[in-house]
Write a protein that holds these residues in place. Structure first.
Motif, PDB file in Angstrom:
ATOM      1  N   GLN A   1       5.503  -2.102   1.009  1.00 41.49           N
ATOM      2  CA  GLN A   1       5.053  -2.665  -0.196  1.00 41.49           C
ATOM      3  C   GLN A   1       4.402  -4.180  -0.134  1.00 41.49           C
ATOM      4  O   GLN A   1       3.408  -4.389  -0.613  1.00 41.49           O
TER       5      GLN A   1
ATOM      6  N   ARG B   1       3.232  -5.522   2.662  1.00 41.48           N
ATOM      7  CA  ARG B   1       1.983  -5.511   3.515  1.00 41.48           C
ATOM      8  C   ARG B   1       0.925  -5.064   2.406  1.00 41.48           C
ATOM      9  O   ARG B   1      -0.306  -5.584   2.717  1.00 41.48           O
ATOM     10  N   GLN B   2       0.984  -4.177   1.718  1.00 45.23           N
ATOM     11  CA  GLN B   2       0.104  -3.671   0.947  1.00 45.23           C
ATOM     12  C   GLN B   2      -0.455  -4.638  -0.242  1.00 45.23           C
ATOM     13  O   GLN B   2      -1.555  -4.653  -0.255  1.00 45.23           O
ATOM     14  N   LYS B   3       0.352  -5.422  -0.579  1.00 44.75           N
ATOM     15  CA  LYS B   3       0.275  -6.478  -1.677  1.00 44.75           C
ATOM     16  C   LYS B   3      -0.302  -7.675  -0.965  1.00 44.75           C
ATOM     17  O   LYS B   3      -1.419  -8.314  -1.621  1.00 44.75           O
TER      18      LYS B   3
ATOM     19  N   ASN C   1      -3.765  -6.316   1.449  1.00 43.76           N
ATOM     20  CA  ASN C   1      -4.593  -5.348   1.112  1.00 43.76           C
ATOM     21  C   ASN C   1      -4.553  -3.913   1.873  1.00 43.76           C
ATOM     22  O   ASN C   1      -5.562  -3.469   2.060  1.00 43.76           O
ATOM     23  N   GLU C   2      -3.471  -3.721   2.617  1.00 47.42           N
ATOM     24  CA  GLU C   2      -3.330  -2.518   3.567  1.00 47.42           C
ATOM     25  C   GLU C   2      -3.257  -1.348   2.681  1.00 47.42           C
ATOM     26  O   GLU C   2      -2.259  -1.396   1.569  1.00 47.42           O
ATOM     27  N   ASP C   3      -3.485  -0.121   3.360  1.00 46.61           N
ATOM     28  CA  ASP C   3      -3.295   1.038   2.851  1.00 46.61           C
ATOM     29  C   ASP C   3      -2.265   1.987   3.649  1.00 46.61           C
ATOM     30  O   ASP C   3      -2.717   2.000   4.776  1.00 46.61           O
ATOM     31  N   TRP C   4      -1.195   2.093   3.253  1.00 47.17           N
ATOM     32  CA  TRP C   4      -0.136   2.748   4.030  1.00 47.17           C
ATOM     33  C   TRP C   4       0.340   4.280   3.671  1.00 47.17           C
ATOM     34  O   TRP C   4       0.270   4.486   2.398  1.00 47.17           O
TER      35      TRP C   4
END
Length: 213
Positions: A30, A32-34, A37-40
């Motif tokens: 979470q 890394r996504q925030k 801006n990565e999609d996991w």
């Protein structure tokens, strides 16, 4: 000294430990996504179930020992993921689709799984042999398109080789049934590939002497 199957304390501690570890992993995802801006895609599963008598061993073919669970952050599961019973073999094609990796056709024919996201056309293939004919059934996940049925009588892929498939039929996907004449391909072994517009499934037929009679 091992614990009896009815003693839940060690199992509860194991679950709590794993839950804490997965929590750390999920928090990192979470973050890394925030921040980046990565999609996991997160897929958490196990490789097998447990023995019915002890809750410990495995290796048999019972439903309890073959059953696995899956935890994921999937937000757009497709019709196959929602309405069928996905298996551990579905994870690899799901990851490949998520990463945008195209699986070469020669490899795709040997892949057992179905992606859990994105468009899918066909699932649950079933094939039986009767009087030199393959009786083929499947579940249609779309109303349009066709199914191409490919057959080979070799398994060179097992040792890294290539199998030569022949397309023996093409029928409407919605038909969900086909009869394929293999009288010109006499064999006690068949690999059958069903290719829909958006995915491929396969089945094997292995005959013994009694079946051939």
């Amino acid at each position: 000294m091992g614990h009896k199957y009815g003693d839940s304390e060690p199992y509860q501690k194991a679950v709590e430990l794993m839950d804490a570890q997965m929590g750390r992993l999920w928090n990192t995802v979470q973050q890394r996504q925030k921040q980046h801006n990565e999609d996991w895609l997160v897929l958490i599963t196990t490789d097998h179930g447990r023995d019915e008598q002890t809750g410990k061993n495995h290796g048999g073919q019972s439903a309890r020992q073959r059953l696995t669970w899956l935890v994921s952050n999937l937000t757009d599961p497709n019709a196959y993921a929602r309405y069928d019973q996905p298996g551990i073999v579905d994870l690899m094609p799901t990851m490949a689709r998520f990463l945008g990796l195209a699986i070469p056709p020669v490899v795709q024919r040997e892949v057992d799984g179905i992606p859990l996201t994105g468009p899918v056309s066909i699932a649950e293939p079933d094939v039986i042999m009767s009087q030199n004919r393959l009786i083929v059934d499947w579940q249609a996940l779309e109303p349009t398109g066709t199914v191409k049925i490919w057959v080979t009588t070799t398994n060179n892929a097992e040792t890294g080789g290539t199998d030569t498939y022949q397309q023996l039929a093409e029928v409407p996907l919605a038909q969900r049934h086909a009869i394929v004449d293999v009288s010109k391909l006499p064999s006690s072994f068949y690999k059958i590939v069903l290719k829909g517009p958006h995915n491929t499934v396969n089945r094997w037929v292995v005959l013994n002497e009694k079946t051939k009679e």
